[in-house]
Design a protein around this motif. Structure first.
Motif, PDB file in Angstrom:
ATOM      1  N   THR A 180       0.844  -1.200   0.000  1.00  0.00           N
ATOM      2  CA  THR A 180       0.000   0.000   0.000  1.00  0.00           C
ATOM      3  C   THR A 180       0.874   1.243   0.000  1.00  0.00           C
ATOM      4  O   THR A 180       0.652   2.178  -0.785  1.00  0.00           O
ATOM      5  CB  THR A 180      -0.902   0.011   1.259  1.00  0.00           C
ATOM      6  OG1 THR A 180      -1.523  -1.263   1.371  1.00  0.00           O
ATOM      7  CG2 THR A 180      -1.958   1.078   1.166  1.00  0.00           C
ATOM      8  N   ALA A 181       1.879   1.262   0.872  1.00  0.00           N
ATOM      9  CA  ALA A 181       2.741   2.442   0.994  1.00  0.00           C
ATOM     10  C   ALA A 181       3.452   2.724  -0.332  1.00  0.00           C
ATOM     11  O   ALA A 181       3.391   3.843  -0.859  1.00  0.00           O
ATOM     12  CB  ALA A 181       3.745   2.227   2.115  1.00  0.00           C
ATOM     13  N   ILE A 182       4.119   1.719  -0.888  1.00  0.00           N
ATOM     14  CA  ILE A 182       4.912   1.935  -2.109  1.00  0.00           C
ATOM     15  C   ILE A 182       4.012   2.324  -3.283  1.00  0.00           C
ATOM     16  O   ILE A 182       4.292   3.290  -3.999  1.00  0.00           O
ATOM     17  CB  ILE A 182       5.720   0.660  -2.453  1.00  0.00           C
ATOM     18  CG1 ILE A 182       6.760   0.394  -1.356  1.00  0.00           C
ATOM     19  CG2 ILE A 182       6.412   0.821  -3.804  1.00  0.00           C
ATOM     20  CD1 ILE A 182       7.589  -0.836  -1.586  1.00  0.00           C
ATOM     21  N   SER A 183       2.907   1.577  -3.449  1.00  0.00           N
ATOM     22  CA  SER A 183       2.088   1.862  -4.630  1.00  0.00           C
ATOM     23  C   SER A 183       1.377   3.211  -4.490  1.00  0.00           C
ATOM     24  O   SER A 183       1.131   3.884  -5.477  1.00  0.00           O
ATOM     25  CB  SER A 183       1.081   0.736  -4.870  1.00  0.00           C
ATOM     26  OG  SER A 183       0.323   0.515  -3.725  1.00  0.00           O
ATOM     27  N   LEU A 184       1.106   3.607  -3.250  1.00  0.00           N
ATOM     28  CA  LEU A 184       0.466   4.911  -3.049  1.00  0.00           C
ATOM     29  C   LEU A 184       1.409   6.027  -3.494  1.00  0.00           C
ATOM     30  O   LEU A 184       1.013   6.941  -4.230  1.00  0.00           O
ATOM     31  CB  LEU A 184       0.101   5.077  -1.570  1.00  0.00           C
ATOM     32  CG  LEU A 184      -0.894   6.181  -1.267  1.00  0.00           C
ATOM     33  CD1 LEU A 184      -2.268   5.803  -1.789  1.00  0.00           C
ATOM     34  CD2 LEU A 184      -0.969   6.458   0.222  1.00  0.00           C
ATOM     35  N   VAL A 185       2.656   5.944  -3.060  1.00  0.00           N
ATOM     36  CA  VAL A 185       3.640   6.968  -3.446  1.00  0.00           C
ATOM     37  C   VAL A 185       3.782   6.999  -4.963  1.00  0.00           C
ATOM     38  O   VAL A 185       3.761   8.065  -5.593  1.00  0.00           O
ATOM     39  CB  VAL A 185       5.007   6.672  -2.785  1.00  0.00           C
ATOM     40  CG1 VAL A 185       6.058   7.635  -3.319  1.00  0.00           C
ATOM     41  CG2 VAL A 185       4.898   6.778  -1.284  1.00  0.00           C
ATOM     42  N   SER A 197       9.539   3.720   0.754  1.00  0.00           N
ATOM     43  CA  SER A 197       8.427   4.561   0.307  1.00  0.00           C
ATOM     44  C   SER A 197       8.696   6.015   0.661  1.00  0.00           C
ATOM     45  O   SER A 197       8.445   6.920  -0.143  1.00  0.00           O
ATOM     46  CB  SER A 197       7.110   4.137   0.961  1.00  0.00           C
ATOM     47  OG  SER A 197       7.051   2.763   1.086  1.00  0.00           O
ATOM     48  N   LEU A 198       9.204   6.218   1.870  1.00  0.00           N
ATOM     49  CA  LEU A 198       9.502   7.577   2.330  1.00  0.00           C
ATOM     50  C   LEU A 198      10.566   8.207   1.434  1.00  0.00           C
ATOM     51  O   LEU A 198      10.467   9.368   1.033  1.00  0.00           O
ATOM     52  CB  LEU A 198       9.986   7.511   3.779  1.00  0.00           C
ATOM     53  CG  LEU A 198       9.958   8.833   4.535  1.00  0.00           C
ATOM     54  CD1 LEU A 198       8.529   9.265   4.743  1.00  0.00           C
ATOM     55  CD2 LEU A 198      10.681   8.699   5.877  1.00  0.00           C
ATOM     56  N   LEU A 199      11.558   7.401   1.105  1.00  0.00           N
ATOM     57  CA  LEU A 199      12.655   7.857   0.241  1.00  0.00           C
ATOM     58  C   LEU A 199      12.090   8.311  -1.104  1.00  0.00           C
ATOM     59  O   LEU A 199      12.425   9.386  -1.609  1.00  0.00           O
ATOM     60  CB  LEU A 199      13.619   6.691   0.035  1.00  0.00           C
ATOM     61  CG  LEU A 199      15.026   7.049  -0.440  1.00  0.00           C
ATOM     62  CD1 LEU A 199      15.818   7.612   0.724  1.00  0.00           C
ATOM     63  CD2 LEU A 199      15.711   5.812  -0.995  1.00  0.00           C
ATOM     64  N   LEU A 200      11.199   7.472  -1.656  1.00  0.00           N
ATOM     65  CA  LEU A 200      10.581   7.803  -2.944  1.00  0.00           C
ATOM     66  C   LEU A 200       9.792   9.107  -2.833  1.00  0.00           C
ATOM     67  O   LEU A 200       9.866   9.972  -3.701  1.00  0.00           O
ATOM     68  CB  LEU A 200       9.639   6.687  -3.389  1.00  0.00           C
ATOM     69  CG  LEU A 200      10.282   5.474  -4.046  1.00  0.00           C
ATOM     70  CD1 LEU A 200       9.234   4.416  -4.345  1.00  0.00           C
ATOM     71  CD2 LEU A 200      10.981   5.885  -5.330  1.00  0.00           C
ATOM     72  N   ALA A 201       9.045   9.234  -1.736  1.00  0.00           N
ATOM     73  CA  ALA A 201       8.232  10.433  -1.545  1.00  0.00           C
ATOM     74  C   ALA A 201       9.126  11.665  -1.454  1.00  0.00           C
ATOM     75  O   ALA A 201       8.801  12.727  -1.986  1.00  0.00           O
ATOM     76  CB  ALA A 201       7.385  10.282  -0.291  1.00  0.00           C
ATOM     77  N   THR A 202      10.277  11.542  -0.797  1.00  0.00           N
ATOM     78  CA  THR A 202      11.203  12.664  -0.668  1.00  0.00           C
ATOM     79  C   THR A 202      11.763  13.050  -2.029  1.00  0.00           C
ATOM     80  O   THR A 202      11.937  14.240  -2.327  1.00  0.00           O
ATOM     81  CB  THR A 202      12.369  12.290   0.267  1.00  0.00           C
ATOM     82  OG1 THR A 202      11.891  11.392   1.244  1.00  0.00           O
ATOM     83  CG2 THR A 202      12.967  13.511   0.912  1.00  0.00           C
ATOM     84  N   LEU A 203      12.045  12.035  -2.853  1.00  0.00           N
ATOM     85  CA  LEU A 203      12.561  12.290  -4.197  1.00  0.00           C
ATOM     86  C   LEU A 203      11.643  13.224  -4.970  1.00  0.00           C
ATOM     87  O   LEU A 203      12.106  14.059  -5.741  1.00  0.00           O
ATOM     88  CB  LEU A 203      12.698  10.974  -4.969  1.00  0.00           C
ATOM     89  CG  LEU A 203      13.947  10.144  -4.719  1.00  0.00           C
ATOM     90  CD1 LEU A 203      13.925   8.904  -5.585  1.00  0.00           C
ATOM     91  CD2 LEU A 203      15.192  10.974  -5.003  1.00  0.00           C
ATOM     92  N   SER A 204      10.332  13.092  -4.761  1.00  0.00           N
ATOM     93  CA  SER A 204       9.397  13.917  -5.514  1.00  0.00           C
ATOM     94  C   SER A 204       9.559  15.382  -5.137  1.00  0.00           C
ATOM     95  O   SER A 204       9.410  16.264  -5.972  1.00  0.00           O
ATOM     96  CB  SER A 204       7.968  13.443  -5.307  1.00  0.00           C
ATOM     97  OG  SER A 204       7.512  13.861  -4.054  1.00  0.00           O
TER      98      SER A 204
END
Lengths: 243, 255
Positions: free
Chosen positions: B26-31, B239-246
């Motif tokens: 859920t976390a990864i696909s949401l990001v 997931s957090l890392l990906l979100a930060t990348l954005s």
């Protein structure tokens, strides 16, 4: 509650399907305690309907069902009845719904409050008793017809019922599985009611015979149940007799 | 016959508690789903591809699944560059739009990333295990029942339909573009519905007879281990890392 009340009693049970004029069951009276009973009757004479009424799946238009002398009315009463009576469906496909055999056999005990560990033990033991050791992880919808029937029986026996209701159990079984089922039923020594068109099967598993006639359940005392052997051409090949 | 080929295996992914996998997916696909940055989609796709490889799926089956999803993205690649407008480049005799290509690329990366993530994390559990996992996570019982029973009923409906189709076939039915064919198919579909409904009713009766009172109790109750918690933490960190990348990419491109 009286102690010598019969296990199961039907009083004046009547039932008609909606939209049909003549009732299917008319004032059925029946009592059984520690007996092994066979029920015969033509197709559509209401045998299965009677079983469904006993189990509370259908509601009778009229009449009473008594368990140990207590009238059953509420859902809770029928929950108690369903712990006491085990009903084997005509079509095992309807009875097996879990992915694996073990999960299906454990479903009943889990619902009745057993812990997963207990349920697992009960289920393995039940399967072993029926000669189904090693079937635990098999996928239910890939079993053969005979295996499905035996597993369906296991799902009921794992709930340790006091009596069995079997709806045409020997249908579509090969002679070997049929004999196995007869042996199992004899060894269980549980009281049961069996619907069947297979008179030889009833002769090997029942002590009393009833017939469904004009919406009534009538004892056929005059017929002595017996099995016999006879000779005819191709008799050594699997074959069926007119019943 | 419907199968769950990816759920069989013994990689660490298969052994994880379904609850943990559900949360991670859920976390990864949401990001991935809400992000509109190419960087997030690209890095996300790479990360999920690595996860996918670690779950060791059967390559043949995997390519088939990826192919099915990418039929849709293929349509986007055909339509978006030609219709999106804006700045264009010259390519053969066409003038595809740059923004259109960028959007098609973004959607492809995002959808494949989510697909990889689901095959690695969700498909490695059986549907039954996922249903029970959902219940334990506090998802309303009705929703997990819907998953479990529609999964079970799919087999039944498929079998009923096949049986009817065979019956029609054996009586000489060959589909043609005729009223007879359409009528026959509508009868087949109608009958399938009626029969499946009846069967569902009988299955429900069988469950009630065996003491079902609206609660499914799983036989295999998986307890989360320490490894499960570490796994969950790692996935949430990713997931957090990906979100930060954005945020990085937005601050780069925004005027």
């Amino acid at each position: 509650m009286t102690n010598n009340a019969p296990l199961l009693e039907l009083r004046e049970i009547s039932y008609s399907y909606p939209g049909q004029n003549s009732p299917l069951l008319q004032n059925v009276n029946f009592k059984t305690d520690n007996e092994q009973i066979g029920v015969i009757g033509p197709n559509g004479s209401g045998k299965t309907t009677l079983f469904q009424i006993i189990m509370g799946l259908l509601q009778a238009d009229d009449g009473k069902i008594l368990l140990h002398g207590n009238t059953l009315e509420t859902d809770k009463d029928f929950f108690r009845l369903r712990c006491t009576l085990g009903f084997l469906f005509q079509d095992s496909n309807d009875q097996l719904f879990s992915p694996t055999v073990l999960e299906d056999v454990a479903f009943g005990p889990l619902n009745h409050g057993a812990t997963p560990r207990e349920a697992r033990e009960i289920s393995i033991l039940t399967l072993e008793k029926l000669g189904l050791k090693g079937f635990e992880e098999r996928i239910t919808h890939r079993l053969s017809g005979g295996e499905k029937k035996l597993v369906a029986l296991a799902t009921i026996l794992s709930m340790t019922p006091k009596m069995l209701l079997l709806d045409e159990p020997s249908n579509n079984l090969d002679p070997t599985t049929r004999d196995r089922l007869i042996t199992i039923l004899r060894e269980q020594e549980l009281p049961h009611i069996i619907i069947s068109h297979d008179l030889d099967f009833l002769a090997s598993t029942c002590t009393r015979l009833f017939t469904m006639h004009n919406g009534q359940l009538l004892p056929c005392e005059e017929k002595e149940l017996h099995s016999h052997e006879h000779v005819h051409p191709y008799g050594h090949k699997p074959h069926q007799h007119g019943t | 016959m419907l199968e769950e080929p990816f759920s069989i295996g013994s990689t660490p992914f298969h052994k994880r508690d379904p609850k943990v996998k559900l949360l991670s997916a859920t976390a990864i696909s949401l990001v991935l789903a809400v992000s509109s940055s190419m960087l997030v989609a690209g890095v996300g796709c790479i990360i999920t591809a690595v996860l996918l490889l670690l779950s060791k799926p059967d390559p043949g089956l995997l390519f088939k699944r990826i192919f099915h999803v990418n039929i849709f993205t293929l349509f986007l690649w055909i339509t978006l560059p030609l219709t999106y407008g804006g700045e264009t480049i010259h390519f053969l005799f066409l003038n595809p739009s740059l923004d259109g290509i960028r959007l098609a690329m973004l959607i492809s990366l995002k959808s494949n990333g989510i697909l990889f993530c689901f095959i690695a994390l969700i498909a490695t559990s059986s549907t039954a295990a996922l249903g029970h996992g959902m219940t334990q996570l506090g998802v309303p019982q009705k929703l997990s029942f819907l998953l479990l029973f529609s999964y079970r009923q799919l087999f039944v409906i498929q079998q009923e339909y096949q049986r009817l189709q065979r019956a029609a076939l054996l009586r000489g039915f060959t589909p043609k573009n005729s009223l007879h064919t359409y009528r026959t198919y509508s009868h087949l579909f109608g009958m399938t519905l009626v029969k499946s409904w009846n069967r569902a009713e009988r299955v429900q009766q069988a469950m009630v007879l065996r003491g079902f009172q609206g609660k499914l109790i799983p036989l295999n109750q998986q307890k989360s281990t320490r490894v499960d918690y570490y796994f969950l933490l790692t996935m949430l960190f990713l997931s957090l890392l990906l979100a930060t990348l954005s945020f990085i990419s937005i601050s780069q491109y925004s005027p």
